[in-house]
Design a protein around this motif. Structure first.
Motif, short mmCIF file in Angstrom:
data_model
loop_
_atom_site.label_atom_id
_atom_site.label_comp_id
_atom_site.label_asym_id
_atom_site.label_seq_id
_atom_site.Cartn_x
_atom_site.Cartn_y
_atom_site.Cartn_z
N VAL A 42 3.07 -13.48 -14.00
CA VAL A 42 3.32 -12.22 -13.30
C VAL A 42 2.00 -11.65 -12.80
O VAL A 42 1.89 -11.20 -11.64
N GLN A 43 0.98 -11.67 -13.66
CA GLN A 43 -0.32 -11.14 -13.27
C GLN A 43 -0.92 -11.95 -12.12
O GLN A 43 -1.43 -11.40 -11.14
N ASN A 44 -0.86 -13.29 -12.22
CA ASN A 44 -1.44 -14.14 -11.18
C ASN A 44 -0.73 -13.97 -9.84
O ASN A 44 -1.36 -13.91 -8.79
N LEU A 45 0.62 -13.90 -9.88
CA LEU A 45 1.39 -13.83 -8.65
C LEU A 45 1.18 -12.53 -7.90
O LEU A 45 1.05 -12.50 -6.68
N TYR A 46 1.11 -11.42 -8.66
CA TYR A 46 1.08 -10.11 -8.01
C TYR A 46 -0.32 -9.49 -7.96
O TYR A 46 -0.48 -8.41 -7.39
N SER A 47 -1.31 -10.17 -8.58
CA SER A 47 -2.62 -9.54 -8.74
C SER A 47 -3.27 -9.15 -7.42
O SER A 47 -3.81 -8.06 -7.26
N ASN A 48 -3.25 -10.04 -6.44
CA ASN A 48 -3.91 -9.76 -5.17
C ASN A 48 -2.98 -9.21 -4.10
O ASN A 48 -3.42 -8.86 -3.01
N GLN A 49 -1.67 -9.16 -4.41
CA GLN A 49 -0.71 -8.72 -3.40
C GLN A 49 -0.99 -7.29 -2.95
O GLN A 49 -1.04 -6.98 -1.77
N GLY A 50 -1.19 -6.38 -3.94
CA GLY A 50 -1.45 -4.98 -3.62
C GLY A 50 -2.75 -4.81 -2.85
O GLY A 50 -2.83 -4.02 -1.91
N ALA A 51 -3.76 -5.59 -3.25
CA ALA A 51 -5.05 -5.50 -2.57
C ALA A 51 -4.94 -5.96 -1.13
O ALA A 51 -5.46 -5.31 -0.21
N MET A 52 -4.27 -7.09 -0.91
CA MET A 52 -4.15 -7.61 0.45
C MET A 52 -3.32 -6.67 1.34
O MET A 52 -3.63 -6.49 2.51
N ARG A 53 -2.28 -6.07 0.77
CA ARG A 53 -1.46 -5.13 1.54
C ARG A 53 -2.28 -3.91 1.93
O ARG A 53 -2.20 -3.41 3.07
N ALA A 54 -3.11 -3.43 0.98
CA ALA A 54 -3.96 -2.27 1.27
C ALA A 54 -4.99 -2.60 2.35
O ALA A 54 -5.28 -1.79 3.23
N ILE A 55 -5.54 -3.82 2.29
CA ILE A 55 -6.52 -4.25 3.30
C ILE A 55 -5.88 -4.29 4.69
O ILE A 55 -6.46 -3.84 5.68
N GLU A 56 -4.66 -4.81 4.76
CA GLU A 56 -3.94 -4.86 6.04
C GLU A 56 -3.72 -3.46 6.60
O GLU A 56 -3.91 -3.22 7.81
N GLU A 57 -3.34 -2.52 5.74
CA GLU A 57 -3.09 -1.15 6.20
C GLU A 57 -4.39 -0.48 6.65
O GLU A 57 -4.41 0.25 7.65
N MET A 58 -5.49 -0.73 5.92
CA MET A 58 -6.78 -0.15 6.30
C MET A 58 -7.23 -0.67 7.67
O MET A 58 -7.73 0.08 8.51
N LYS A 116 7.18 -6.06 -7.85
CA LYS A 116 6.31 -6.22 -9.01
C LYS A 116 6.77 -5.36 -10.19
O LYS A 116 6.65 -5.76 -11.35
N SER A 117 7.30 -4.17 -9.89
CA SER A 117 7.72 -3.27 -10.97
C SER A 117 8.79 -3.92 -11.85
O SER A 117 8.76 -3.79 -13.09
N ILE A 118 9.73 -4.65 -11.26
CA ILE A 118 10.78 -5.31 -12.04
C ILE A 118 10.21 -6.51 -12.78
O ILE A 118 10.53 -6.73 -13.96
N ALA A 119 9.36 -7.29 -12.09
CA ALA A 119 8.76 -8.46 -12.74
C ALA A 119 7.94 -8.06 -13.96
O ALA A 119 8.02 -8.70 -15.01
N ARG A 120 7.18 -6.97 -13.83
CA ARG A 120 6.36 -6.53 -14.96
C ARG A 120 7.22 -5.90 -16.06
O ARG A 120 6.96 -6.09 -17.25
N LYS A 121 8.26 -5.17 -15.68
CA LYS A 121 9.12 -4.49 -16.65
C LYS A 121 9.76 -5.49 -17.60
O LYS A 121 9.82 -5.27 -18.81
N TYR A 122 10.26 -6.60 -17.04
CA TYR A 122 10.99 -7.57 -17.87
C TYR A 122 10.18 -8.85 -18.14
O TYR A 122 10.68 -9.75 -18.81
N GLN A 123 8.95 -8.92 -17.62
CA GLN A 123 8.11 -10.11 -17.76
C GLN A 123 8.86 -11.35 -17.29
O GLN A 123 9.01 -12.34 -18.02
N VAL A 124 9.35 -11.29 -16.06
CA VAL A 124 10.02 -12.41 -15.43
C VAL A 124 9.31 -12.71 -14.12
O VAL A 124 8.70 -11.81 -13.51
N VAL A 125 9.36 -13.97 -13.68
CA VAL A 125 8.63 -14.33 -12.47
C VAL A 125 9.47 -15.29 -11.63
O VAL A 125 9.99 -16.28 -12.15
N PRO A 126 9.66 -15.00 -10.34
CA PRO A 126 10.38 -15.92 -9.47
C PRO A 126 9.53 -17.13 -9.15
O PRO A 126 8.35 -17.00 -8.83
N VAL A 127 10.11 -18.33 -9.25
CA VAL A 127 9.33 -19.55 -9.03
C VAL A 127 9.82 -20.33 -7.82
O VAL A 127 9.08 -21.11 -7.22
N ARG A 128 11.10 -20.11 -7.41
CA ARG A 128 11.64 -20.83 -6.27
C ARG A 128 12.86 -20.07 -5.76
O ARG A 128 13.58 -19.46 -6.55
#
Length: 565
Positions: free
Chosen positions: A136-152, A80-92
């Protein structure tokens, strides 16, 4: 891809001239921005023209991210850090290639870093800058939350507690969901706050249910479901937010109120946090207040045309008396008050505002926080302010007869008073002042102007389409049944949560108190007041709504919902 400079490519395609390129390069040196942004921001070329030129000259494919569904696994391929830094998003992605949507496919630094991080060859695809940012926001928005939930969940299965700090020592908490050194519960809360910030939400609702806790956010005045948190993790999330706002984490059966200062993406924000015991646990609502918003302007809140002229005339003509801002809760009265304050503040004036809470921090204004628990009510604060040699007093809200009486008396003794009242229209605000005990002659002498307003959702610019309205729809909105106007509506896309709306704008009616109307107010007769209002050349709020429909800013459905035709 062969290296080529953007400026040379645009000149070669005929999109810009050599002279325009030279001018843009000079502006680029001053601003330090990328050349493409400079060209678009200064009107030398449009984003559509640039996209067309790049597609033609270097053969990149255009992708409409607002209609393309990006697989969620793409978030695991590119950090996410690279995607946000350059405002690029992988699509395929394939085993060897990564298709990367970006506003500037000639940004070889970004391409090189993505290739190094993913170990794949990048195939650039062109899109608009706004669409890339949103994706970028849509793709990564819930990723951090879901990862944190899995760890909890994993920690709970292993019998490990989520260690949270008991005491908050920092004045401002830095919200960063990517901080891997923090506990999962903290990262989950940070992810929720950062998502709300990115969506420009005004409130976050954490609502406990029988099986899970639902997270909803108020975006453009409407609540939207964002993520669900498993029931077993609910206590950890609520406790983290209580610690942030210095609330009692052991007390769960009584309502509590607190606040926290946070920093999100280098912007300071104030969180106002309220808890409420329910049958399924504690519900929490967080109000997000940005301390340093962009400068509020008359045009920015939606004033235009004749309403803008009348608004300016009211501010320039009134030097003493009261200007009232009226409308229901959530109609934008506070933003309008800050716009007035920003317009009239001056080093020659002692301008004091009484607010609950202080939402925007402004220079050259003495802002006072109301705190009723310690006796700092609007009435008590207003009495104290009158002993501070004020020129202009802004009262956040007139809630009772005592505050109304003091404010109106101040207005007729040489002060300029700004205030809000929760009523539906101009005449109702006059009635309200009389109902809570202010004498008609005091109201007649004090009130100089009334601004009534509502907030309407804007049509989403990404899915906005024109259509020909039916006869009944024209008639309902007050248009000629056989007119030739073209209306607009949003079809719904990812950018607007498939609602067809994104952002809001104000609709206004502005009433200047004429001598005729002043006499009617003094008499206290409502029929006389209504007749005097009609003779005061008031532009009804529906006329402003019709203008917004004509311009394609909002829809007939939204006007019907808000105005209640």
């Amino acid at each position: 891809m062969t290296y080529i400079r953007l400026g040379d490519l645009l000149v070669k395609s005929g999109a810009i001239t050599e002279k325009q390129l030279e001018e843009a390069l000079l502006l680029q040196k001053i601003s330090g921005k990328r050349l493409g942004s400079v060209l678009i921001e200064n009107g030398i070329i449009t984003e559509v023209q640039m996209i067309h030129a790049l597609m033609t000259q270097i053969g990149v494919e255009y992708i409409d991210l607002n209609s393309f569904e990006i697989p969620s696994e793409m978030a695991r391929i590119l950090p996410k850090s690279i995607a946000r830094k350059y405002q690029v998003v992988p699509v395929r992605a394939t085993r060897s290639d990564l298709y990367l949507a970006m506003a500037d496919p000639l940004n070889f630094v970004a391409i090189g870093e993505v290739e190094a991080a993913t170990r794949r060859h990048v195939v650039p695809m062109i899109t608009t800058e706004e669409a890339a940012s949103r994706a970028v926001q849509n793709l990564y928005s819930n990723q951090g939350a879901m990862r944190a939930i899995e760890e909890m969940r994993r920690d709970m299965m292993n019998g490990q507690a989520n260690n949270l700090p008991v005491v908050q020592t920092a004045e401002s908490i830095v919200v960063d969901e990517e901080d891997g050194d923090t506990a999962p519960a903290i990262r989950l809360v940070n992810s929720i706050i950062e998502r709300a910030y990115a969506e420009k939400a005004s409130d976050i609702h954490l609502e406990p249910g029988e099986d899970q806790m639902e997270i909803r956010m108020r975006i453009d005045g409407m609540l939207r479901s964002v993520i669900s948190v498993p029931k077993e993790l609910e206590t950890s999330v609520i406790s983290r937010l209580k610690i942030m706002s210095r609330l009692d984490i052991a007390q769960r059966n009584v309502p509590q109120d607190g606040h926290a200062n946070v920093t999100v993406r280098q912007e300071a924000m104030d969180l106002r946090i309220s808890t409420l015991p329910t049958v399924y646990g504690e519900k929490m609502v967080i109000r997000l207040l940005r301390k340093n918003p962009e400068l509020i302007s008359m045009e920015g809140i939606g004033l235009s045309g004749r309403n803008l002229e009348r608004f300016r005339e009211l501010l320039h003509s009134v030097r003493e008396g009261a200007i009232l801002l009226v409308g229901p809760t959530g109609s934008g009265k506070t933003s309008t008050m800050y716009t007035i304050i920003d317009h009239i503040k001056n080093e020659q004036y002692n301008l004091v505002s009484l607010e609950d809470p202080v939402e925007y921090y402004m220079d050259s204004v003495c802002q006072v926080q109301i705190n009723e628990r310690v006796g700092m009510t609007f009435a008590n604060a207003l009495r104290a302010v009158l002993r501070q040699d004020p020129d202009i007093i802004a009262v956040g809200e007139i809630r009772d007869g005592e505050t109304a009486e003091i404010a109106m008396r101040a207005a007729i003794t040489g002060h300029l008073v700004l205030s809000t009242i929760h009523t539906n229209d101009a005449v109702s605000s006059i009635d309200r002042l009389m109902d809570i005990g202010v004498e008609p002659y005091v109201v007649a002498g004090a009130v100089k102007g009334i601004v009534s307003q509502r907030l309407l959702r804007r049509i989403c610019p990404h899915c906005r389409k024109k259509y020909v309205p039916e006869r009944e729809e024209r008639k309902l909105m007050g248009f000629a049944p056989e007119g030739d106007e073209v209306f607009y509506r949003g079809e719904g896309c990812d950018d607007c949560f498939h609602t067809g709306y994104r952002g809001r704008i104000g609709a206004f009616e502005i009433l200047n108190i004429t001598p005729d109307l002043r006499r009617a107010i003094h008499s206290g007769n409502r029929r006389e007041m209504e007749a005097a209002v009609e003779r005061a050349n008031l532009i009804p709020i529906m006329e402003n709504c019709r203008e917004l429909i004509r311009k394609g800013v909002t829809t007939t459905e939204e006007v019907t919902r808000v105005i209640g035709i």
